[in-house]
Scaffold this motif. Structure first.
Motif, PDB file in Angstrom:
ATOM      1  N   GLY A  85       0.801  -1.222   0.000  1.00 23.26           N
ATOM      2  CA  GLY A  85       0.000   0.000   0.000  1.00 23.26           C
ATOM      3  C   GLY A  85       0.832   1.270   0.000  1.00 23.26           C
ATOM      4  O   GLY A  85       0.301   2.339  -0.159  1.00 23.26           O
ATOM      5  N   SER A  87       2.910   2.453  -2.191  1.00 21.03           N
ATOM      6  CA  SER A  87       3.042   3.173  -3.451  1.00 21.03           C
ATOM      7  C   SER A  87       1.759   3.929  -3.802  1.00 21.03           C
ATOM      8  O   SER A  87       1.826   5.076  -4.231  1.00 21.03           O
ATOM      9  N   TRP A  88       0.578   3.313  -3.599  1.00 20.79           N
ATOM     10  CA  TRP A  88      -0.626   4.082  -3.927  1.00 20.79           C
ATOM     11  C   TRP A  88      -0.843   5.227  -2.952  1.00 20.79           C
ATOM     12  O   TRP A  88      -1.397   6.261  -3.284  1.00 20.79           O
ATOM     13  N   ARG A  89      -0.354   5.064  -1.711  1.00 19.54           N
ATOM     14  CA  ARG A  89      -0.408   6.179  -0.768  1.00 19.54           C
ATOM     15  C   ARG A  89       0.476   7.328  -1.250  1.00 19.54           C
ATOM     16  O   ARG A  89       0.106   8.490  -1.153  1.00 19.54           O
ATOM     17  N   VAL A  91       1.190   7.988  -4.294  1.00 19.70           N
ATOM     18  CA  VAL A  91       0.495   8.596  -5.438  1.00 19.70           C
ATOM     19  C   VAL A  91      -0.605   9.541  -4.932  1.00 19.70           C
ATOM     20  O   VAL A  91      -0.722  10.681  -5.379  1.00 19.70           O
ATOM     21  N   LEU A  92      -1.386   9.060  -3.940  1.00 20.52           N
ATOM     22  CA  LEU A  92      -2.444   9.902  -3.360  1.00 20.52           C
ATOM     23  C   LEU A  92      -1.855  11.179  -2.773  1.00 20.52           C
ATOM     24  O   LEU A  92      -2.395  12.274  -2.958  1.00 20.52           O
TER      25      LEU A  92
END
Ligand SMILES: [Zn+2]
Length: 335
Positions: A85, A87-89, A91-92
């Motif tokens: 998780g 990497s998507w954090r 990005v967010l």
């Protein structure tokens, strides 16, 4: 010494280490809200308003302090990268910053965030810089690009290894006092979010003063116990972080530590540069009060809006009340 209910052994610390006053109870039996450290933790406050130090009492014994960091992901070392998780954090978070950037530029928040990221060193001629608690070296690599000759030390071996891999920086593993650096060797020492973690803040600053050249400076940032965030969230304030934060400073108590180590105070104040991070995390802690939480809360649009609102509010409040920002900044000189 007691180990009955805590896996981390503790000892009482009834008095303010700065002025000797008997502390009054501030918070009792707080869980470690971040990083799932075992135990319940209490804090005392110095009753003298001209001191205002807050400290953990009972305090972890020095030999057991490492246990407070067993689940801790410092500074984006190897462990952090492998967590699912992440990497998507990232990005967010990048999206969040991009969306807010135009407003932040207009309000002057972007500039303050950039100044904070460079430890308020923009106005100084680059020289020899030591970062104490350097983590994975991100800050030092940016400062190197600006012309500084950089060195750093951190107790986290993985973070130091990561600095080598990511930025090609050879930094030091261990603690400053054991490192035996030569005297009068650095023009500037920076220390971001370290002083609240150490058992002997005056001893650490005394050692920093030794390695600084005459006319050199130390720049410290640390959570501000008198911030708007602490006033609003109390025991749910992100800056509390039991049992890792052993002392929480006010502008006055932080200045006292520096003066005791023989520094002169050039400037002490606070910054709201990280208000969104502090306030967003504090909202999460308030929502989860009484429950153990992991260190990666579920993102929330409402919480994000509230954090952004606070970022603006505190940015302007600091102009009227210079010590209400989430972080203290102290710039100390060696005569
Ligand atoms: Zn005191």
């Amino acid at each position: 010494m007691s180990a009955s209910h805590n896996e981390i052994r503790t000892e009482p610390r009834p008095n303010c280490f700065l002025c000797g006053s008997a502390g009054k109870s501030l918070y009792q039996d707080l869980p470690s809200a971040l990083f799932e450290t075992p135990g319940r933790w209490s804090f005392s406050q110095c009753p003298r308003s001209e001191c205002g130090l807050v400290w953990i009492n009972p305090t972890p014994v020095e030999a057991d302090l490492y246990r407070a960091y067993e689940n801790y992901f410092t500074h984006g070392g190897d462990n952090a990268g492998k967590r699912s998780g992440t990497s998507w954090r990232a990005v967010l978070y990048a999206g969040y910053r991009a969306m807010n950037h135009p407003g932040w530029v207009i309000a002057g928040i972007a500039r303050e965030k950039a100044r904070r990221a460079r430890m308020f060193l923009d106005d100084f001629k680059p020289g020899k810089l030591l970062d104490v608690g350097c983590g994975d070296g991100k800050f030092l690599s940016e400062m190197q690009a600006l012309g500084w000759a950089v060195d750093g030390i951190d107790f986290d071996a993985k973070a130091v290894q990561s600095a080598k891999q990511k930025y090609g920086l050879s930094l030091r593993h261990g603690d400053l006092r054991s490192a035996g650096l030569p005297s009068a060797n650095f023009d500037t020492v920076t220390m971001s979010h370290v002083i609240e973690h150490v058992t002997d803040p005056v001893g650490l600053l005394t050692e920093i003063k030794r390695v600084l050249s005459a006319g050199g400076q130390l720049v410290i940032t640390t959570p501000n116990i008198e911030s708007l965030g602490h006033r609003k969230f109390g025991s749910c304030w992100f800056g509390i972080d039991a049992p890792r934060h052993l002392n929480l400073f006010s502008a006055k108590s932080l200045s006292d530590v520096a003066l005791r180590a023989g520094f002169e105070i050039v400037n002490v104040g606070s910054t709201a540069a990280s208000a969104d991070v502090f306030i967003g995390a504090s909202y999460t802690m308030q929502e989860k009060q009484g429950h153990r939480m992991g260190h990666q809360p579920t993102p929330s649009v409402l919480r994000t809006f509230k954090a952004v609102w606070w970022q603006y509010r505190e940015h302007f409040a600091v102009r009227r009340d210079p010590v209400c920002g989430e972080e203290l900044m102290a710039q100390c000189g060696k005569k």
